[in-house]
Scaffold this active site. Structure first.
Site, PDB file in Angstrom:
ATOM      1  N   GLU A 305       0.833  -1.208   0.000  1.00 46.77           N
ATOM      2  CA  GLU A 305       0.000   0.000   0.000  1.00 46.77           C
ATOM      3  C   GLU A 305       0.869   1.260   0.000  1.00 46.77           C
ATOM      4  O   GLU A 305       0.621   2.208   0.746  1.00 46.77           O
ATOM      5  CB  GLU A 305      -0.938   0.000   1.210  1.00 46.77           C
ATOM      6  CG  GLU A 305      -1.677  -1.323   1.370  1.00 46.77           C
ATOM      7  CD  GLU A 305      -2.761  -1.304   2.429  1.00 46.77           C
ATOM      8  OE1 GLU A 305      -3.928  -1.498   2.072  1.00 46.77           O
ATOM      9  OE2 GLU A 305      -2.438  -1.075   3.612  1.00 46.77           O
ATOM     10  N   CYS A 398     -11.606   0.233   6.613  1.00 52.08           N
ATOM     11  CA  CYS A 398     -11.129   1.547   7.058  1.00 52.08           C
ATOM     12  C   CYS A 398     -11.741   2.683   6.244  1.00 52.08           C
ATOM     13  O   CYS A 398     -11.946   3.785   6.772  1.00 52.08           O
ATOM     14  CB  CYS A 398      -9.609   1.612   6.988  1.00 52.08           C
ATOM     15  SG  CYS A 398      -8.915   1.122   5.401  1.00 52.08           S
TER      16      CYS A 398
END
Lengths: 636, 636
Positions: A305, A398
């Site tokens: 990420e 998230c």
């Protein structure tokens, strides 16, 4: 210094060049793009998040600690943060709308957390509910401070929004334990996932309790010494590769980097640390001059990420996590207040109308985690990692509640004040009711169809003496026509991107602006290899894309003729769609590699082209999409 | 059917269109590119692997089971496979060179494994040495069959190479346990990482014991039912997304896909399953028509080490794992034997001289795991995931010993025989001594500087009756001059890519070939977005690249003029380096995105260009590199 009542996100206690407004000082027009989004957030996204906290087991993770659920712990070990972010959204939304309908949810959550909290203040449903887990024993991965941070931010938002201090009391006990455990003279350590830093500063702002600020500063000062230990993800992943004050490049996990930067900026502001602020400016430049997507998204790599190398910006494998765009928006706000520099608001706007907006469906209940700038024909969208449609929820959820908390507080980012007057940072229809430098009330009533229409009217009134109205003019607006009460003015847009008009506004006046809304071609820096020979289309702050649903030709075959950009067609709903002509060139042979200096294609055939706002893509079923469109010209 | 004595890798027992030669029937010239590589493998790479088995703790993992080491288990849970692959390399190398110097290593390893093996045949140093680990309990992740597969392949190679059957006995006990545990009527399950399938078929070939083949077939038949269970990596990662016979696209983890395909092809061949072989042809087409790099590398995604979508082939973030190229080479060999189709040998050659060769340093002791086609200026090479230099070893050290086992057996892939005669599949200098269709001895002595020089001489002799010499002519060789004893021949290269000459060779004759060695520009398929506007340079089978070390201009600024390709310069060592002229265009402004349809660059300035063989990159310190070079022409 004492807390600012009902302040919005990140209102510094120390003086800064720009000051944020209170939550109730700005109102978005319900007809505006941002206002409609905020309404959708209230009616669809927040309820969806609340529902999913139950269905995904987040609340049951607390109930099992209390013997009220016999289910196993569910979700990732940091699932508590989904609750924190949703509560924060509810806090801002309650403060904005006064809507009491969230009261029972707030009570349920506060009750569970209050009872689950250990006597010493510790609260983490995973660690508390897992026999083998030891507090703070694995901070590299455990996210314990991250979870605490989101709880703290929730408590602050709820308190600011409604004055309810029940969550705040829980959060303070958590923060007090953090101070006791990791404060000066105690343990030297930090969390693998930054987040608590900005939360602690916000709690300091809300309570005036200095140890929270000191702990935030200590986290920034300690970080980067490798105290988290080795890991095969490498220290960049954990933002532990270098002391924060020595960093110069945006690298590693993009969300962690951006949350850390927001927290470091908060610390710099509240401690008057201009040196640290200079480091933040350098880091900003690294990200925004070499690593940001044209949509305002960050993080080009799915693996870890992470940010890529400078100019490594693939459109198809853009990771471009929703949370990273939100984090960059939040960091930009802090930098804007700290410096007064319009570039930060410019980037906030870019992200808002493109990367962030694209992450939510038109229904408000489906979300992208990753926001690519291209989806290829034949894409395998079967995994959460790169789906071809927004998903209702994620194993790691998230992003949805992160969107909810941002959009619920969106009006707080519209305007600022300074010693000179009032600044309009986001050009949206709505109302700003605040005070002039002399403390007297002033009002701006902004009308117009921005971002679709370039004509804006600002009814300005109030103040007992002349004060300065500043309007941030986006960098793409090369020529702006400005009039006050119909008369063109002498003031021009300054090199700092603000149009500044100082008047005695007490009698009221109408400022009219006309921004150029031509369709624009955007070219990439020549080192952005992944989109060589392509251009992007934009109009105002909105970036466009081609989607297969609008085309007979395969999207991959379409080429733009640079001199013939598509133009706005008759209005279709509130958004402006572009149509025009291009050409299509199909592959002539199947071979992947052929002799010769150029690909083998059929001869160009004229085709109709339709470009829709990027943020609207993937609302008509899975189909190919691209932001960067090849042209018929030389690539350079 | 009985085993073929001293056969090379994957010699089918069932008749196939092409037959492999025995290990000792082919010899690479020590001056040839492949021969030098094989020497380096013997003198540097294999000893390096053996040394690292000790230093990385792989052998200690067995010793601790015997109470002879008190160290904890070290490395990944499948570290035993590093030993298996190194032993396989030693097996092939011993068989090739007769070198007895590995004897003590072989004895040490066999002794450790013999004593560590459980009474029922189970052998896995991680599971046996980890109190909580339960045999076969987590086959999705445990790699127990994968480890077994590499042990079996090692045992087969050692037996074929030297006749030593000590390892073979250990491997058979392992395989017998697999048959008892997972054979017909026993447990329905397979390993998350395919590998054992091809190993079991090889063991069947070596022993003639049918249950091994039946278990391999059963593994192929069962796979894809989702029996491994859900996982957030998704079923593609484990190649469990669809029954093998229903798959049509190369997706998921590339190494797992390719090992599975090699195993399925082995099963198809040995069971005469033409339907399964047709599935393999479709899968091959999917990979090679839409997903392979111009270097012959597979797998464009770092995330999940996976294939991307069709035409998703970024050069900078190419994962291009060394093991995937090796697996594709091994699968190609099986497809070549099974079909007689030259395309498979063509792709084997492409991978061999480019992706596979690039993974090893000139010293033979440093390796790339990932083999990108571009390294950007400013690349962060600090992690194992994408280093800017080859590394001596890896935490997951699958690639180095995989290279060692392939290169040690390289001569086995040079030629084949058929009912018609002998086929030269790889055009390398060396000697082939085998038998004509009538069983009489024949010899080919190949000379020439291939792949650098297009002139090849083949001294052909032997046979008591006319037989067919077939030479595979690479697809890039558009015009080939052929003569026998100096006289041009009438035979031409067939549409099947073979030059076939049938003669009575008993008196001996010299076949001369001249392949065109012009520098070639290669263009990508128009849907390979990531290299739009670029071309690649090749000469013969060798792909070239630009490296910063050879240039004053920043590599990213260099543009090729398609009509002016660089040309071979005076020979510098055995490799051919290309030099010529191009232009450089530097970025004119720093902004990442600018208004307009084309990037802003300075005006083109003439520059000298040097292109080196891709496989030689990164031997002069960290520096930028690119295979795909932008041109001054339209991108299309």
């Amino acid at each position: 210094m004492t807390a600012i009542p009902r302040s919005g996100p990140a209102a510094p206690l120390r003086p800064t060049p720009l000051r944020p407004l209170r939550l109730d000082e700005v109102e978005l027009s319900p007809e505006s793009q941002l206002g409609r989004w905020q309404q959708l957030n209230r009616s669809a996204t927040i309820p969806h998040c609340v529902t999913n906290l139950e269905s995904s087991g987040v609340l049951d993770n607390f109930r099992r600690l209390l013997g009220e659920s016999d289910k196993p712990f569910t979700g990732f070990w940091f699932a508590d943060s989904d609750l924190g972010k949703t509560l924060e959204a509810v806090g801002w939304e309650t403060g904005r709308s006064g809507d009491p309908s969230w009261k029972s949810f707030l009570d349920t959550a506060a009750d569970l957390m209050e009872r689950a909290q250990a006597d010493d203040g510790y609260l983490d449903s995973y660690v508390q509910g897992t026999p083998d887990a030891v507090r703070w024993d694995n901070l590299k991965w455990s996210h314990e401070m991250y979870v605490a941070g989101h709880l703290i931010q929730a408590a602050v938002a709820v308190h600011r929004g409604s004055g309810d201090d029940r969550l705040l009391a829980i959060a303070r006990r958590v923060a007090d334990l953090l101070v006791a455990t990791f404060g000066e003279g105690a343990r030297d350590l930090y969390d693998g996932h930054p987040e608590v830093e900005t939360a602690l500063v916000e709690l300091y702002r809300e309570t005036g309790h200095e140890p929270y600020l000191q702990l935030a500063k200590r986290q920034i000062d300690l970080r980067g010494q490798g105290l988290l230990g080795e890991d095969r993800f490498g220290p960049q992943y954990f933002q532990d590769h270098a002391p924060v004050r020595e960093t110069t490049e945006a690298i590693g996990h993009s969300v962690r980097h951006l949350y850390l930067a927001a927290g470091a900026t908060d610390v710099a502001v509240e401690t008057g640390d201009t040196e640290l602020l200079e480091v933040m400016k350098k880091l900003w430049h690294s990200a925004f001059a070499t690593k940001v997507y044209v949509t305002g998204a960050h993080g080009s790599r799915h693996r870890d990420e992470a940010y890529g190398d400078p100019y490594e910006l693939p459109p198809d494998r853009a990771y471009a996590e929703t949370c990273a765009s939100i984090a960059a928006f939040q960091w930009g706000w802090r930098m804007l207040l700290a410096t007064g520099d319009a570039q930060y608001a410019e980037e906030m706007e870019r992200a808002l109308y493109n990367a962030i907006a694209a992450s939510t469906s038109q229904s408000g209940t489906e979300f992208f985690y990753s926001n690519p700038l291209q989806l290829r024909t034949g894409h395998d969208g079967s995994t959460e990692d790169s789906p071809d449609q927004r998903l209702s929820w994620y194993a790691c959820a998230c992003c949805p509640p992160n969107l909810a908390r941002l959009v619920a507080s969106l009006q707080a980012y519209v305007a600022t004040t300074s010693e000179a007057g009032v600044q309009l940072q986001l050009l949206t229809a709505g109302a700003v009711r605040t005070t002039a430098p002399d403390g007297s009330p002033v009002e701006l009533r902004v009308s117009g169809g921005y971002p679709w229409d370039g004509e804006l009217g600002i009814e300005v009134s109030g103040g007992t003496a002349p004060w300065e109205l500043a309007v941030r003019i986006p960098a793409w607006a090369s020529e702006v026509q400005v009039a006050v009460d119909g008369t063109p003015v002498e003031e021009a847009v300054g090199s700092d991107s603000y149009l500044r008009i100082t008047r005695d506004w007490s009698a009221g006046a109408r400022v009219s602006l006309v921004l150029p809304m031509q369709v624009r071609a955007i070219a990439p820096h020549p080192r952005v290899d992944a989109v060589r020979g392509c251009l992007a289309l934009a109009r105002g702050p909105v970036v466009y894309c081609l989607e297969q649903a609008d085309h007979d030709a395969v999207v991959e075959d379409i080429r733009l003729v640079p001199g013939e950009l598509p133009q706005p067609r008759d209005v279709d709903g509130p958004d402006v769609v572009l149509t025009g002509s291009g050409v299509a060139v199909a592959p002539e042979v199947d071979e992947l590699y052929v002799p010769g200096a150029a690909p083998r294609t059929t001869s160009p055939q004229p085709v109709d082209i339709t470009a829709i706002p990027y943020y609207r893509w993937a609302n008509r079923g899975p189909n190919a999409m691209r932001v960067w469109i090849p042209t018929t010209e030389k690539a350079v």
